[in-house]
Design a protein around this motif. Structure first.
Motif, short mmCIF file in Angstrom:
data_model
loop_
_atom_site.label_atom_id
_atom_site.label_comp_id
_atom_site.label_asym_id
_atom_site.label_seq_id
_atom_site.Cartn_x
_atom_site.Cartn_y
_atom_site.Cartn_z
N ALA A 16 1.02 -1.24 -0.04
CA ALA A 16 0.01 0.06 -0.03
C ALA A 16 0.82 1.31 0.19
O ALA A 16 2.16 1.39 0.29
CB ALA A 16 -0.98 -0.01 1.33
N GLU A 17 0.39 2.32 -0.50
CA GLU A 17 1.15 3.56 -0.75
C GLU A 17 0.14 4.76 -0.46
O GLU A 17 -1.18 4.71 -0.95
CB GLU A 17 1.87 3.71 -1.94
N THR A 18 0.68 5.72 0.40
CA THR A 18 0.20 7.06 0.46
C THR A 18 0.99 8.19 -0.24
O THR A 18 2.21 7.62 -0.55
CB THR A 18 -0.46 7.19 1.69
N ASP A 19 0.90 9.49 -0.18
CA ASP A 19 1.80 10.38 -0.38
C ASP A 19 2.95 10.35 0.52
O ASP A 19 3.82 10.83 -0.09
CB ASP A 19 1.08 11.80 -0.33
N LYS A 20 2.85 10.06 1.51
CA LYS A 20 4.08 10.29 2.55
C LYS A 20 4.68 8.76 3.22
O LYS A 20 5.80 8.93 3.77
CB LYS A 20 3.54 11.08 3.89
N ALA A 21 3.94 7.75 2.90
CA ALA A 21 4.60 6.59 3.26
C ALA A 21 4.11 5.22 2.38
O ALA A 21 3.17 5.38 1.82
CB ALA A 21 3.89 6.31 4.80
N ILE A 22 4.83 4.06 2.99
CA ILE A 22 4.38 3.02 2.20
C ILE A 22 4.12 1.79 3.19
O ILE A 22 4.64 1.73 3.94
CB ILE A 22 5.46 2.36 1.28
N CYS A 23 3.42 0.87 2.80
CA CYS A 23 3.10 -0.32 3.88
C CYS A 23 3.70 -1.47 3.15
O CYS A 23 3.46 -1.81 2.01
CB CYS A 23 1.51 -0.48 4.13
N CYS A 24 4.69 -1.97 3.85
CA CYS A 24 5.62 -3.17 3.58
C CYS A 24 5.33 -4.41 4.19
O CYS A 24 5.07 -4.51 5.52
CB CYS A 24 6.86 -2.74 3.56
N GLU A 25 5.15 -5.72 3.76
CA GLU A 25 5.49 -6.86 4.37
C GLU A 25 6.76 -7.19 4.39
O GLU A 25 7.44 -7.16 3.47
CB GLU A 25 4.62 -7.94 3.50
N VAL A 26 7.46 -7.47 5.64
CA VAL A 26 8.72 -7.81 6.08
C VAL A 26 8.54 -8.89 6.98
O VAL A 26 7.82 -8.60 8.05
CB VAL A 26 9.43 -6.72 6.64
N GLU A 27 9.09 -10.05 6.65
CA GLU A 27 9.03 -11.24 7.40
C GLU A 27 7.42 -11.36 8.13
O GLU A 27 7.67 -11.77 9.22
CB GLU A 27 9.93 -11.23 8.52
#
Length: 66
Positions: A16-27
């Protein structure tokens, strides 16, 4: 080679992404990462990117990624 103060998180995926951040799956964890803390060497910086996410060590520790 390890950059001082930088953590490389392999096999990350931006879901997922917004103007100021991304959401990542990590482990198998989801973490929101401000775009301002993503290192220039990161392969992951926008929606659907996969690869190595590079962030400051303080951010990785604060978010339980170490």
């Amino acid at each position: 080679m390890r950059d001082i103060g930088v953590v490389r998180l392999d096999e990350a995926r931006c879901i997922a992404e917004t103007d100021k951040a991304i959401c990542c799956e990590v482990e198998d964890e989801e973490v929101w990462v401000p775009k301002s803390v993503i290192h220039d060497d990161s392969e992951v910086y926008r929606l659907d990117d996969t690869g190595t996410l590079v962030v400051p060590e303080w951010f990785a520790r604060k978010n339980g990624l170490l």
